[in-house]
Structures are given as structure tokens and as C-alpha cells.
Design an enzyme around this catalytic site. Sequence first.
Site, PDB file in Angstrom:
ATOM      1  CG  HIS A 122     -51.761  92.462 -27.572  1.00 42.10           C
ATOM      2  ND1 HIS A 122     -52.567  93.411 -26.825  1.00 42.10           N
ATOM      3  CD2 HIS A 122     -51.005  93.095 -28.256  1.00 42.10           C
ATOM      4  CE1 HIS A 122     -52.235  94.499 -27.230  1.00 42.10           C
ATOM      5  NE2 HIS A 122     -51.050  94.524 -27.990  1.00 42.10           N
ATOM      6  CG  ASP A 199     -56.741  89.886 -30.785  1.00 42.98           C
ATOM      7  OD1 ASP A 199     -56.566  90.619 -31.897  1.00 42.98           O
ATOM      8  OD2 ASP A 199     -55.813  89.814 -29.931  1.00 42.98           O
ATOM      9  CD  GLN A 202     -50.397  92.034 -35.446  1.00 37.20           C
ATOM     10  OE1 GLN A 202     -50.114  92.362 -36.560  1.00 37.20           O
ATOM     11  NE2 GLN A 202     -50.224  93.151 -34.461  1.00 37.20           N
ATOM     12  CE  LYS A 225     -52.690  96.423 -33.786  1.00 34.07           C
ATOM     13  NZ  LYS A 225     -51.033  96.627 -33.316  1.00 34.07           N
ATOM     14  CB  CYS A 359     -49.233  94.281 -25.584  1.00 35.17           C
ATOM     15  SG  CYS A 359     -48.751  96.248 -25.705  1.00 35.17           S
TER      16      CYS A 359
HETATM   17  N1  PMP Z   1     -54.345  91.985 -30.244  1.00 36.27           N
HETATM   18  C1  PMP Z   1     -53.397  91.867 -30.962  1.00 36.27           C
HETATM   19  C2  PMP Z   1     -52.934  90.437 -31.588  1.00 36.27           C
HETATM   20  C3  PMP Z   1     -52.457  92.841 -31.456  1.00 36.27           C
HETATM   21  O1  PMP Z   1     -51.501  92.814 -32.057  1.00 36.27           O
HETATM   22  C4  PMP Z   1     -52.842  94.261 -30.714  1.00 36.27           C
HETATM   23  C5  PMP Z   1     -52.115  95.515 -31.207  1.00 36.27           C
HETATM   24  N2  PMP Z   1     -50.913  95.396 -31.097  1.00 36.27           N
HETATM   25  C6  PMP Z   1     -53.934  94.383 -30.248  1.00 36.27           C
HETATM   26  C7  PMP Z   1     -54.722  93.259 -29.874  1.00 36.27           C
HETATM   27  C8  PMP Z   1     -54.532  95.650 -29.616  1.00 36.27           C
HETATM   28  O2  PMP Z   1     -54.821  96.414 -30.672  1.00 36.27           O
HETATM   29  P1  PMP Z   1     -55.314  97.779 -30.190  1.00 36.27           P
HETATM   30  O3  PMP Z   1     -54.160  98.666 -29.793  1.00 36.27           O
HETATM   31  O4  PMP Z   1     -55.662  98.513 -31.846  1.00 36.27           O
HETATM   32  O5  PMP Z   1     -56.716  98.171 -29.804  1.00 36.27           O
END
Ligand code: PMP
Length: 404
Positions: A122, A199, A202, A225, A359
Amino acid sequence: MDKNWNKLRQDFPILAEKMNGEPLVYLDNAATSQKPKSVIEAITAFYQKENANIYRGTYALSAKATEAYEGVRQKAADFIGGEASEIVFTKGTTSAINLAAFGYFLRHLKAGDEIALTAAEHHSNLVPWQQVAALTGAKLVFLPLDKKGRVDLKEAEKVMSDRLRLLALAQVNNVLGTEQPVKELAALAKKRGALVLVDGAQAAGHLPVAVKKLGADFYAFSAHKMLGQTGTGVLYGRKELLDQTQPLEFGGEMIREVSKTTATFKPAPQKFEAGSQNVSGVVALGAAIDYLNAIGLDAIKDRETELGQAMAEGLRKAGARVYGQGGGIASFNLPGVHPHDLATALDAQGIAIRAGQHCAQPMMDWLGVKAVARASAAFYNNEADVEALIKGVQAAKEFFNGTR
Ligand code: PMP
């Protein structure tokens, strides 16, 4: 807690809503989860009974609010197998990774050091490292992925050199739902003297997480999430690393002593929490963790995987090209139909999915597509939701083919 999944559904008031005149079928859980009544009520109860600014110990109400806030630090630590002193509350995964990147790695990496990532990251676990690399002269290296988007251990070893100082990767990928062999990769990285940042955006709330067993030195996740609120997240960091991490924000509450020209800071984790904190968000995270624990993370993982597999299978039968499925996530495209058009057609039927680049532009390049549609189920979805999605995709296909 009752494992009658359809009964659990009733804990989520929003699932009874209608969208565009149709019952809401919410399948964008990887973007943000819905919230059970217990979380919503915990926020209300906090404001009705406990609200005050924290660490103003001179009166009982503030002490109560502080206790509520600090209590969740222990709860979050237990949730991922760390210590309370290793839990920093942040705005979310993005700010957690940025804190580790600019508070620790910017100061510990030098020219020629290597940061290993994957093309599946991401942007929030990619762009901060690009910036840190530009500022330090460190080099980004990318671990090869197999067809399922999983890092191949043998191939990874070939890419990991003795200059490797950081392995940063998502435990579960947000496009394909692929779970990486983090424990094995962390062991390989550590052999070369690297630290490991995971990270967990998910993963947390979708499977049991044990940071020490994983070999994670830093672990980032978002409350929103996993049934909690937006604007709340966690950076776990091993104590000695947090001690060596510089705060990125300076101001009230994070200091010990301040003179006109100098200041000393509190120890970690308080030195990272400058200014008035998101107390209700943290309280909500506590309620979310209680809810998830009562169901059990193993059961949640199995249920979400079951729904994810059913979606992937049904989508294939409906003529979609499925790029990957893991846990509750399935990414796909309908040949000849732009995923945004597909998502709009589904929305008209009350079905919420996400379409776009998620993203993760390098991941799109890796897949060889511009964008994909992503359906992501949570444990509170059910077979009827899966069926609605498949029927919706089928109807969209007929519509766009001009046969309807
Ligand atoms: N890493 C991953 C794998 C994600 O799916 C996301 C959210 N889509 C993020 C980071 C970023 O999370 P946040 O927008 O809550 O900061």
C-alpha cells in the site's frame, strides 16, 4: 460469544440501512469496517460519563478518562502480544508507519543501506520509505512475488544482501488478500542484521496477531478497519527501539521539563503523544478489541475466508477475471467493463464495493491492469450478500453487453 453469524449481524445497525432503495450490501470492509453497537455505545458512554482531558490528575473525572485511555493501551498490547509500554496511539496505520520511518529509520539508516519491500505494498508502506531513502541515501529493493502475490522465500533470499537494514511489508495485502510468510521472511532479514516493520492494516482484527512470534520490531494497524473509529491506530515498537525513536510532534503532555530554550521528554510511549489525544477513539478501540476477542480471531479468519472464497468462485462463474482472493478479499474485473462503471452499476443495486487502484499503483502495474474492482467481506456479511454480489455482477455484465 454466539457463533451464529447471522445473529451477530444484528449487532451492526448500519447493515439494516437501505442504499438507493435497496438493502445495503456492504462489501468494502477492507476500506473500513462497520461498527457494532457495543463500540458505538462505548463512545456515547464515554461522552456521557467519563469525558475529560486526560492526565489532568487533579480531579476524579480526568482520572477516570485517563484510566479508560491507559486501560486500552494494555488491551491493545495483549491483542498483539506486546507490552503496554510498547504501544503508541497514532491516527492510524499511515501515521504509525511515518512515525517509525521518520522517528527511527531516518536517523538510523545511511547511504548504501537497503530497505526491502514488495511491489504489493500500500502507498502508506511505500512512499514513506521512498522519502527516507531519498534523505539517507538508502536503497529500496523489492522482493519478488509469486503468481499469488506472495513473497517466494528462496527468491527473497537472493535479493536480501548483507546491507539489508529494514524489511517493511504488509502482513495481508489489501488488493489480493494474500498473507505473507512474515515469520519466515523476518527470520531471513534478521540473519542479515535487519529490523522488521509489519503493516498490519489488513491483518489486525482478521487473524490472530502475535508480534513477538512474527519477529516484528514495529507493527502498525488502524482501529477503523477492525470495528473501531477512524483517526485511531497503533504503532507497536520494541521497547528499546521506541526509546531510540524521536518524536515527530512536540508540545504539551509529551514533555518532562521545559525552560525557555530547552525541553526534556517523557519516556516512550508518552513522548509520542503530544497534545490532547483522541480519547474516545481509543476507548472505541478497546470496545472493538473486546468484541473481536469474544468471537475469536481464528473463527473470524475462517468465516471471512469462507465468504471470500465463495465470492471468488461465484465471480469466476459470472465471467469475472479474479486476480486473487485471500481472507475476505477478492479482486476482479469484468472483461470490457471499467471497474468504476461496474462499481457504479452495483451501487445502484445497494452493493458497495471499491474500484480503482487501491492506493497500490505498483501492485496494479504488477497485475498489468489500470484498476480492479475489490469486494471485501467481513464476518458480519453472509451468504445472501455474496449472492447479491454475484447476481449484481451478472446483471451488470448483461447491461454492459447490451443484452439487458
Ligand atoms: N496498509 C494497508 C495494507 C492498507 O490496506 C491501508 C488502508 N487501506 C493502509 C496501510 C493505510 O491505513 P490508514 O488509511 O488507516 O492509515
